[in-house]
Write an enzyme that holds these catalytic residues in place. Structure first.
Site, PDB file in Angstrom:
ATOM      1  N   LYS A 189       0.810  -1.220   0.000  1.00  0.00           N
ATOM      2  CA  LYS A 189       0.000   0.000   0.000  1.00  0.00           C
ATOM      3  C   LYS A 189       0.848   1.276   0.000  1.00  0.00           C
ATOM      4  O   LYS A 189       0.897   1.992   0.993  1.00  0.00           O
ATOM      5  CB  LYS A 189      -0.943  -0.014   1.205  1.00  0.00           C
ATOM      6  CG  LYS A 189      -1.924  -1.164   1.185  1.00  0.00           C
ATOM      7  CD  LYS A 189      -2.699  -1.278   2.495  1.00  0.00           C
ATOM      8  CE  LYS A 189      -1.905  -1.948   3.575  1.00  0.00           C
ATOM      9  NZ  LYS A 189      -2.616  -2.230   4.815  1.00  0.00           N
TER      10      LYS A 189
ATOM     11  N   GLY B 125      -0.298  -5.561  10.163  1.00  0.00           N
ATOM     12  CA  GLY B 125      -0.895  -6.892  10.270  1.00  0.00           C
ATOM     13  C   GLY B 125      -0.082  -7.961   9.557  1.00  0.00           C
ATOM     14  O   GLY B 125       0.275  -8.993  10.135  1.00  0.00           O
TER      15      GLY B 125
ATOM     16  N   GLY C 299      -3.492  -0.857  11.703  1.00  0.00           N
ATOM     17  CA  GLY C 299      -3.759   0.534  11.331  1.00  0.00           C
ATOM     18  C   GLY C 299      -3.316   1.529  12.388  1.00  0.00           C
ATOM     19  O   GLY C 299      -2.763   2.582  12.071  1.00  0.00           O
TER      20      GLY C 299
HETATM   21  P1  ADP Z   1       1.080  -4.621   6.671  1.00  0.00           P
HETATM   22  O1  ADP Z   1      -0.192  -5.409   6.797  1.00  0.00           O
HETATM   23  O2  ADP Z   1       2.197  -5.207   7.462  1.00  0.00           O
HETATM   24  O3  ADP Z   1       0.866  -3.160   6.935  1.00  0.00           O
HETATM   25  P2  ADP Z   1       0.741  -4.406   3.820  1.00  0.00           P
HETATM   26  O4  ADP Z   1      -0.670  -4.838   3.972  1.00  0.00           O
HETATM   27  O5  ADP Z   1       1.012  -3.010   3.379  1.00  0.00           O
HETATM   28  O6  ADP Z   1       1.578  -4.729   5.145  1.00  0.00           O
HETATM   29  O7  ADP Z   1       1.496  -5.326   2.780  1.00  0.00           O
HETATM   30  C1  ADP Z   1       1.429  -6.726   2.795  1.00  0.00           C
HETATM   31  C2  ADP Z   1       1.081  -7.235   1.440  1.00  0.00           C
HETATM   32  O8  ADP Z   1       2.024  -6.771   0.485  1.00  0.00           O
HETATM   33  C3  ADP Z   1       1.128  -8.725   1.382  1.00  0.00           C
HETATM   34  O9  ADP Z   1      -0.151  -9.191   1.012  1.00  0.00           O
HETATM   35  C4  ADP Z   1       2.160  -9.030   0.301  1.00  0.00           C
HETATM   36  O10 ADP Z   1       1.798 -10.113  -0.502  1.00  0.00           O
HETATM   37  C5  ADP Z   1       2.170  -7.761  -0.498  1.00  0.00           C
HETATM   38  N1  ADP Z   1       3.407  -7.587  -1.260  1.00  0.00           N
HETATM   39  C6  ADP Z   1       4.663  -7.561  -0.806  1.00  0.00           C
HETATM   40  N2  ADP Z   1       5.531  -7.449  -1.809  1.00  0.00           N
HETATM   41  C7  ADP Z   1       4.814  -7.414  -2.947  1.00  0.00           C
HETATM   42  C8  ADP Z   1       5.132  -7.292  -4.338  1.00  0.00           C
HETATM   43  N3  ADP Z   1       6.404  -7.219  -4.754  1.00  0.00           N
HETATM   44  N4  ADP Z   1       4.135  -7.278  -5.233  1.00  0.00           N
HETATM   45  C9  ADP Z   1       2.848  -7.358  -4.804  1.00  0.00           C
HETATM   46  N5  ADP Z   1       2.475  -7.485  -3.530  1.00  0.00           N
HETATM   47  C10 ADP Z   1       3.444  -7.499  -2.616  1.00  0.00           C
HETATM   48 MG    MG Z   2      -1.877  -5.741   5.503  1.00  0.00          MG
END
Ligand code: ADP
Ligand code: MG
Length: 388
Positions: free
Chosen positions: A198, A345, A368
């Protein structure tokens, strides 16, 4: 400074509404798949029980679409708590109203009552005054210890705090102090790692952390927007086109301030159905993980750190073909002689998958909410709590 439960006097016999975050993953048989969030709440419950309060627990679970959903009942959590506090725990089949009020009226000092999923109340998430009123009728004092929803202004996180004498619990206190200390008195070198998907939500976070960190490592889906900003090839990897300028500005500012920004130098990508290792993301390649050279580069920096903050997996770690990067980074963070904080998460679940969870300084219980703190913002449900 916010009032904490230690600042509440004469709790004996008082009805304390404790907002918890028991939003745990359950399977269809009601088995709790990960009890981290419940376990994190036990110290606060124990303290209130020890003070002789009547402890009324309130939480949401999932996103119910109506006033009842048996798969989103908190009853399994009640069963869990019954084992921790034998003969002390009861469950109210409704989150408020007559039945809940009757249950509360029967409570003795030091007893615990878990209310049913508060989101079964229509209007909870809109902070509806009627819901606030119904919840207030159950209690004399409100304690917020639901860190995971402190960025939300719901009836049970925000509305009741306006009406009742209040304080935060031990978990919220701990989470706030971890992030505050990390930014106010960081240990250097301070290495921040960002990844995930994101970019739009998280670019502000980099801006805030940049003022304090010595090195910023960017991997995962986030990296390609930055690589694009540097004019590098990204193939068909995810790029947030309207954030390329922001990324460019961040790279420029970092240069001016002498902050090191590390981006992946190689990738594990998908080309059609084939997994390829590559330095350059050509044509139709889609980058899904960092490559071995990047792992080496990032690891070296992490092992040198005294403080690490990590948000966002550096690859699509849910897919075994693309999890190596994230697992290696987790290992490096665990091995470093550094105070480490992991929020988000997916980041926290990735750490758990890696098996290094117990070697992390602080695993945040709120996705969040922890992002907001990393952005340097405050949390509405905390702001509304009385100061000392
Ligand atoms: P968090 O929940 O820790 O805040 P995010 O929700 O922002 O993290 O990111 C996690 C997601 O990012 C995972 O579903 C993962 O598959 C995805 N992700 C990580 N690297 C890539 C990539 N190169 N291309 C697409 N999705 C990715
Ligand atoms: Mg996430």
């Amino acid at each position: 400074m916010k009032k904490t439960i230690r600042d509440l006097n004469n709790l004996k016999g008082k009805r304390v509404l404790l907002r918890c975050d028991f939003n745990v993953p359950l399977d269809n048989y009601g088995d709790i798949l990960d009890d981290t969030r419940i376990a994190a709440e036990i110290p606060t419950i124990k303290y209130l029980v020890g003070q002789g309060a009547k402890v009324i627990l309130c939480s949401h679970l999932g996103r119910p679409k109506s006033s009842y959903d048996k798969y989103l009942s908190l009853f399994p959590v009640a069963v869990y708590l019954m084992k921790v506090f034998p003969n002390k725990v009861k469950f109210s089949r409704t989150p408020a109203g007559k039945e809940a009020e009757n249950e509360v009226a029967k409570m003795k000092e030091g007893e615990i009552l878990l209310l049913e999923n508060v989101r079964f109340l229509e209007g909870e998430e809109r902070n509806n005054p009627k819901v606030v009123q119904e919840l207030c009728r159950l209690a004399d004092i409100f304690v917020n210890d639901a860190f995971g929803v402190c960025h939300r202004q719901h009836a049970s996180t925000y509305g009741v705090a306006i009406k009742l004498p209040n304080a935060i619990g031990f978990l919220v206190e701990k989470e706030l102090s971890v992030f505050e200390n990390a930014f106010k008195t960081p240990k250097h070198p301070f290495v921040a790692i960002f990844g995930g998907a994101k970019v739009d939500d998280k670019i502000n976070l980099i801006n805030n952390v940049m003022d304090k960190a010595d090195t910023i490592i960017i991997g995962g889906g986030m990296a390609y927007t930055f690589l694009q900003a540097q004019g590098k090839k990204v193939g068909r990897s995810i790029v947030s086109l309207d954030k390329v300028d922001d990324a460019q500005r961040i790279l420029q500012t970092a240069k001016e301030k002498g902050i090191k920004i590390l981006l992946p130098v190689d990738h594990v990508a998908l080309l059609g159905t084939k997994v390829v290792k590559t330095k350059s993301l050509d044509g139709n390649m889609i980058g899904f993980d960092i490559g071995n050279a990047s792992i080496k580069l990032f690891t070296k920096e992490i092992l040198n750190a005294r403080q690490v903050m990590w948000n966002g997996p550096v690859g699509k770690y849910e897919d075994s073909r693309f999890k190596k990067g994230t697992m290696k980074i987790a290992k490096a963070v665990a091995k470093a002689d550094a105070y480490s904080i992991v929020g988000g998460g997916d980041s926290v679940s990735a750490i758990k998958v890696s098996g290094f969870a117990d070697r992390i300084g602080h695993l945040s219980t709120g996705g969040g909410a922890s992002l907001k703190l990393m952005e340097g913002k405050s949390l509405p449900a905390v702001d509304i709590i009385d100061n000392k």
